[in-house]
Design an enzyme around this catalytic site. Structure first.
Site, PDB file in Angstrom:
ATOM      1  CG  ASP A   1     -11.570  64.575 -27.900  1.00  0.00           C
ATOM      2  OD1 ASP A   1     -10.996  63.470 -27.853  1.00  0.00           O
ATOM      3  OD2 ASP A   1     -11.939  65.108 -28.963  1.00  0.00           O
TER       4      ASP A   1
ATOM      5  N   GLY B   1      -8.699  55.650 -24.413  1.00  0.00           N
ATOM      6  CA  GLY B   1      -8.555  54.775 -23.248  1.00  0.00           C
ATOM      7  C   GLY B   1      -9.258  53.439 -23.379  1.00  0.00           C
TER       8      GLY B   1
ATOM      9  CG  ASP C   1      -8.668  60.149 -33.399  1.00  0.00           C
ATOM     10  OD1 ASP C   1      -9.194  59.358 -32.615  1.00  0.00           O
ATOM     11  OD2 ASP C   1      -8.934  61.364 -33.450  1.00  0.00           O
TER      12      ASP C   1
ATOM     13  CD  GLU D   1      -6.189  54.352 -27.182  1.00  0.00           C
ATOM     14  OE1 GLU D   1      -5.177  55.058 -27.218  1.00  0.00           O
ATOM     15  OE2 GLU D   1      -6.839  54.221 -26.146  1.00  0.00           O
TER      16      GLU D   1
HETATM   17  C1  GLA Z   1     -10.803  63.121 -31.901  1.00  0.00           C
HETATM   18  C2  GLA Z   1      -9.511  63.252 -31.098  1.00  0.00           C
HETATM   19  C3  GLA Z   1      -9.131  64.718 -30.997  1.00  0.00           C
HETATM   20  C4  GLA Z   1      -8.938  65.279 -32.400  1.00  0.00           C
HETATM   21  C5  GLA Z   1     -10.206  65.079 -33.229  1.00  0.00           C
HETATM   22  C6  GLA Z   1      -9.992  65.429 -34.699  1.00  0.00           C
HETATM   23  O1  GLA Z   1     -11.871  63.709 -31.242  1.00  0.00           O
HETATM   24  O2  GLA Z   1      -9.651  62.686 -29.825  1.00  0.00           O
HETATM   25  O3  GLA Z   1      -7.939  64.879 -30.241  1.00  0.00           O
HETATM   26  O4  GLA Z   1      -7.841  64.644 -33.012  1.00  0.00           O
HETATM   27  O5  GLA Z   1     -10.644  63.722 -33.182  1.00  0.00           O
HETATM   28  O6  GLA Z   1     -11.095  65.175 -35.506  1.00  0.00           O
END
Ligand code: GLA
Length: 502
Positions: free
Chosen positions: A322, A301, A262, A299
């Site tokens: 998200d 997108g 991430d 990432e």
């Molecule tokens: C980001 C990701 C989520 C999750 C959180 C965890 O927001 O996009 O899917 O993994 O971090 O902190």
């Protein structure tokens, strides 16, 4: 004359003071605060550096691994801050200036910021040059979109060893494993601190990762983990910056089968043009780890990831921000897939984020649409609900074998939509020559959906059509099939013809 001058000046001064936030107190300056203690015992520190111009605020918010440009506004003693350039300027720091302190909530957590001293420095990690680009060979995994479960959507930081074990048990007893949901993925907040040799320990919630992996494997499942190419994860935990090879080897020694990687704090170090080389670094590290590990890029997108994700041996890559357990969010995410369609295929998939099915904030029809659309766009199917206590309806959605077969079709084509007013039609060609077609009723009332045989990219006569939610065959009469579709519901058919399919 003098009297009236003083009167006017007094009035102006009074008005100025009234307009000035907190009657003359300014939020300008450096402020320091500590947030709630993390599961690894660390106390995250924040330094907020603000400038104030009338009722406008600007500055930076620095925390473990992150530095964000912020902007905001002041009304009296009240202030709100949000990130610069955010599409949705939703404040994430909200509070008041009281007795020389900023008393606020940050993402809902209470913080009290005092004027910073020289000791309130957050060290910036040294810059590590990204590697030069090369093509990482495919790891041969995920020939169909990965299926499993992930802890984040429901549990967020409230995930621990025991919950993962009981979830693994439930994946077996509920039939999820046998339907193909193989990966049990731990998301953020498992991390402890690095030991003297640089090995990242798990925190007290996960006492023994290898033992957990052994347990999950003993159930015929696979275990996934999470990290970031930055120094910190999105939850502020230590991440893999500068430790890529070491972390990959350690995960392999634990028996990890899947990594979600991430971007998070890497954004405070690198610009978006470094996304590919930075992800390539972990792609190389995973391949050198000696264990087959599915590589999931997260990432949001950015950086045209669909064009290079496969070149860093990515098996899937996020194409959106998200997901939330809400109709608009789910639809927004899947609609963002449209331009990425040509880049999906066996081994490398566009990822509109994990499933929210069964988490309680959409209707059953909306969850059926969620599942239908994820299957049509060949998305990874990572359940995000509590599999231990799912309702029969939730189980019937997640475990619908015919819909899963659409998602898992070996041809690996991603459906694209045709908009027909408030109805959308998504069609996905399948390996046996048949097609899956979904009619999604976007309106807030039931509507008649009509499918014409000539709209489908089938050659020859229709020989069979199956309604995958009603579990029954249906008939095209005079070249047409129609049905009433509930608000936000989906009619999902698989259609075979004389020139393909069976
Ligand atoms: C980001 C990701 C989520 C999750 C959180 C965890 O927001 O996009 O899917 O993994 O971090 O902190």
């Amino acid at each position: 004359m003098a009297g009236s001058f003083h009167g006017l000046a007094g009035l102006l001064l009074f008005l100025t003071l009234l307009a000035a936030p907190a009657f003359g107190q300014s939020l300008a300056g450096r402020w320091a605060a500590t947030g709630s203690v993390l599961a690894n015992g660390e106390m995250p520190k924040f330094v907020l550096e603000l400038k104030q111009d009338g009722d406008k605020l600007s500055g930076t918010l620095q925390s473990l691994g992150f530095i964000n440009d912020v902007t905001g506004k002041v009304t009296g003693a009240h202030f709100e801050l949000w990130g610069v350039g955010w599409n949705d300027p939703k404040p994430f720091v909200i509070g008041d200036l009281v007795d020389g302190e900023l008393r606020a909530t940050q993402w809902g957590d209470r913080i009290v910021a005092k004027k910073a001293t020289a000791a309130d420095e957050i060290p910036r990690p040294a810059f590590i040059e990204p590697p030069t680009l090369h093509k990482v060979k495919s790891n041969g995994l995920a020939t169909t979109p990965p299926m499993g479960w992930n802890s984040w959507n429901l549990f967020a930081e409230k995930i621990d060893d025991q919950t993962v074990r009981t979830m693994a048990d439930a994946m077996v007893s509920s039939g999820m494993r046998d339907a193909g949901y193989i990966y049990v993925n731990i998301d953020d907040t498992w991390e402890g601190v690095r030991d003297a040799k640089g090995y990242l320990q798990s925190n007290h919630k996960f006492p023994d990762m290898k033992a957990l992996a052994d347990y999950v494997h003993s159930k015929g499942l696979k275990l996934g983990i999470y990290s970031s190419p930055g120094p910190r994860t999105c939850g502020s935990y230590p991440a893999s910056y500068g430790h890529e090879a070491q972390d990959a080897k350690m995960w392999a020694s634990w028996g990890i089968d899947y990594l979600k990687y991430d971007w998070c704090s890497a954004g405070a170090i690198y610009k978006n043009d470094a996304l590919q080389p930075v992800y390539q670094k972990m792609g190389d590290a995973l391949q050198a780890s000696g264990r087959p590990i599915v590589y999931s890029l997260c990432e949001y997108g950015m950086g045209g990831v669909e064009k290079w994700g496969a070149d860093v041996s990515g098996n899937l890559w996020r194409t959106t921000g998200d997901i939330r357990d809400a109709w608009d969010s789910m639809i927004d995410n899947v609609e963002k897939q449209v331009p990425t369609a040509p880049y999906a295929g066996p081994g490398h998939w566009n990822d509109p984020d994990m499933l929210e099915i069964g988490n309680g904030h959409m209707t059953d029809d909306e969850y059926r649409t969620h599942m239908s659309l994820w299957a049509l766009v060949a998305a990874p199917l990572l359940a995000g609900n509590d599999v231990r206590s799912m309702s029969p309806v939730t189980a019937s959605i997640l475990l619908n074998r015919e819909v899963i077969a659409i998602d898992q079709d070996p041809l690996g084509r991603q459906a694209s939509p045709v908009k027909l007013g408030s109805m959308q039609r998504w069609e996905k060609p399948l390996a046996d020559g048949s097609v899956a077609v979904g009619l999604v009723n976007m309106s807030s009332s039931p509507a008649r959906g009509v499918l014409a045989a000539h709209d489908l990219s089938l050659i020859g006569q229709i020989t069979r059509a199956q309604d995958l939610w009603a579990h029954k065959d249906v008939e095209f009469k005079n070249g047409e099939y129609s049905a009433t579709i509930p608000s936000h519901g989906t009619l999902l058919l698989r259609v075979w013809s004389s020139k393909g399919g069976s």
